[in-house]
Scaffold this active site. Structure first.
Site, PDB file in Angstrom:
ATOM      1  NE  ARG A 194      -4.759  -2.159   4.119  1.00  0.00           N
ATOM      2  CZ  ARG A 194      -5.781  -2.148   3.276  1.00  0.00           C
ATOM      3  NH1 ARG A 194      -6.840  -1.398   3.520  1.00  0.00           N
ATOM      4  NH2 ARG A 194      -5.762  -2.888   2.190  1.00  0.00           N
ATOM      5  CG  ASP A 211      -4.779   2.124   5.974  1.00  0.00           C
ATOM      6  OD1 ASP A 211      -5.818   2.827   5.830  1.00  0.00           O
ATOM      7  OD2 ASP A 211      -4.151   1.667   5.005  1.00  0.00           O
ATOM      8  CE1 TYR A 256       4.024  -6.610   4.598  1.00  0.00           C
ATOM      9  CE2 TYR A 256       3.681  -8.885   5.280  1.00  0.00           C
ATOM     10  CZ  TYR A 256       3.639  -7.905   4.303  1.00  0.00           C
ATOM     11  OH  TYR A 256       3.220  -8.233   3.042  1.00  0.00           O
ATOM     12  CG  ASP A 302      -1.947  -1.071   1.225  1.00  0.00           C
ATOM     13  OD1 ASP A 302      -2.320  -1.507   0.125  1.00  0.00           O
ATOM     14  OD2 ASP A 302      -2.393  -1.480   2.316  1.00  0.00           O
TER      15      ASP A 302
END
Length: 247
Positions: A182, A90, A76, A48
């Site tokens: 997310r 988010d 991550y 993203d």
């Protein structure tokens, strides 16, 4: 380097850039240097715009490897705000609800995270590229349409709490293909009897590609402008490129 036969590049995607922006930058430099009008350039695993980190970019015949590269394990580092939710899970959208956090302790967070280890079901965000009746979910969501997505089975290999504050946690996640961090933030908030949303995300690994081996956008731009490139024998249409450039 032979970009038509296929090369693999590791890029540290900057904040605010789309994955397509990175691909577009690399493709434009190569087309200009190689006197070509088109060339295959792709990436394994979309990030993203609000996320940073490892992007694996492939060129030429190596684009055939995208599916196998995307299947690689990903790591991550996620920063998650507790006590509030957003429609996109988010910072793309504004906070739509707030929740108490006084009851949340470090022990409670660690207990909640343990529930997400292994095979789990996850409902993707409606602000995602998933398709609903042939349409991208995020396009429908941005138009105000109701979007109903089915849960998907995925695997989280590791999930670790790196830091804890009453209203914010930082988590390391190692997971397989198809995981939406997310959505994981949303689910962690619900597991804590509160709400949550992602405020920062950095991908630190895709398969064998780790963040320390990645080039920044400035680095990759300079590298591609200077690296020795094996040129094609001829341009589309049969024009002999080497003869033309040496005349």
């Amino acid at each position: 380097m032979n970009f038509l036969e296929g090369e693999t590049l590791y890029v540290d995607k900057p904040l605010g850039w789309t994955s397509f922006d990175v691909v577009k930058r690399i493709r434009s430099i190569l087309l200009r240097r190689m006197y070509l009008k088109k060339m295959k350039v792709g990436h394994a695993g979309t990030l993203d715009p609000l996320a940073t980190g490892v992007m694996v970019v492939v060129t030429g015949k190596s684009t055939k490897l995208i599916d196998s590269l995307q299947a690689g394990v990903k790591e991550y580092i996620a920063t998650i705000a507790l006590g509030a939710t957003t429609p996109s899970f988010d910072l793309e959208t504004e906070i739509d609800a707030t929740y108490p956090t006084e009851h949340i302790t470090r022990e409670a967070v660690e207990e909640a995270l343990a529930r997400f280890h292994g095979r789990i079901e996850q409902v993707p965000p409606k602000f995602s590229a998933c398709k609903v009746d042939g349409h991208r979910a995020y396009r429908m969501a941005r138009k105000g349409h109701d979007v109903e997505l089915k849960p998907k089975v995925l695997v989280i290999d590791e999930i670790e709490l790196l830091s804890f504050e009453p209203t914010q946690i930082v988590v390391r996640v190692v997971c397989g293909k198809g995981t939406y961090i997310r959505a994981l933030a949303r689910d962690i908030g619900e597991a804590l009897g509160s709400g949550a949303h992602l405020t920062a995300l950095r991908r630190t690994r895709v398969g064998d590609a780790v963040i320390d081996r990645c080039m920044t956008i400035d680095d990759i731009t300079s590298f591609l402008a200077e690296v020795e490139i094996e040129m094609p024998e001829e341009l589309p249409g049969g024009t002999k490129l080497k003869e033309e450039t040496n005349s």
